[in-house]
Design a protein around this motif. Structure first.
Motif, PDB file in Angstrom:
ATOM      1  N   ASP A  27      -3.962  -4.221   2.530  1.00 51.04           N
ATOM      2  CA  ASP A  27      -4.547  -3.497   1.408  1.00 51.04           C
ATOM      3  C   ASP A  27      -4.665  -2.010   1.770  1.00 51.04           C
ATOM      4  N   ASP A  36      -8.127  -0.585   2.462  1.00 51.17           N
ATOM      5  CA  ASP A  36      -8.849  -1.028   3.657  1.00 51.17           C
ATOM      6  C   ASP A  36      -8.599  -0.007   4.766  1.00 51.17           C
ATOM      7  N   ASP A  37      -9.636   0.557   5.333  1.00 50.70           N
ATOM      8  CA  ASP A  37      -9.503   1.584   6.374  1.00 50.70           C
ATOM      9  C   ASP A  37      -8.765   1.092   7.610  1.00 50.70           C
ATOM     10  N   ARG A  38      -8.751  -0.209   7.845  1.00 48.19           N
ATOM     11  CA  ARG A  38      -8.053  -0.753   9.019  1.00 48.19           C
ATOM     12  C   ARG A  38      -6.549  -0.860   8.801  1.00 48.19           C
ATOM     13  N   THR A  39      -6.093  -0.760   7.562  1.00 50.68           N
ATOM     14  CA  THR A  39      -4.678  -0.888   7.229  1.00 50.68           C
ATOM     15  C   THR A  39      -3.930   0.378   7.663  1.00 50.68           C
TER      16      THR A  39
END
Length: 123
Positions: A108, A111-114
């Motif tokens: 996504d 999403d900051d982790r993406t």
């Protein structure tokens, strides 16, 4: 261009011409080289080959290759689009690239982790 390329292509001591660039300039280069039957190697319309030799810092080169391939989902004019790797280090280098690529989080885009978000297709 006229100051460097044309004199090199027409110089009698130049036996081979390698050119990466546009199809238009490639046609001009091929035509000029044909006058003296020079060997010609063309990469027309291609971009951003990353060349890795055995004396390279393989960790840094692998990191650059993965970053270049995935940054902005690979949608940058300077995104690495292919690797040219010396056969002596090919297996080790590609293993390092695979290991780093496996860590790139796809998902996504909100999403900051993406690291790699929206793509054109699931493939």
């Amino acid at each position: 261009g006229a100051d460097v390329g044309a004199p090199m292509v027409s110089h009698p001591l130049v036996e081979m011409v390698s050119f990466t660039g546009s199809t238009r300039v490639g046609k001009m280069t091929m035509a000029a080289a044909s006058a003296s039957l020079k060997k010609v190697s063309m990469e027309l319309g291609g971009k951003n080959g990353q060349i890795v030799f055995p004396d390279a810092d393989l960790e840094a080169a692998a990191d650059a290759a993965v970053f270049g391939g995935f940054f902005n989902a690979g949608e940058c004019c300077n995104a690495g689009s292919r690797l040219i790797v010396h056969e002596a280090i090919a297996d080790d280098f590609l293993g390092a690239v695979k290991s780093l690529a496996d860590k790139v989080r796809v998902g996504d885009p909100l999403d900051d982790r993406t690291k790699v978000g929206a793509m054109i297709s699931a493939d």
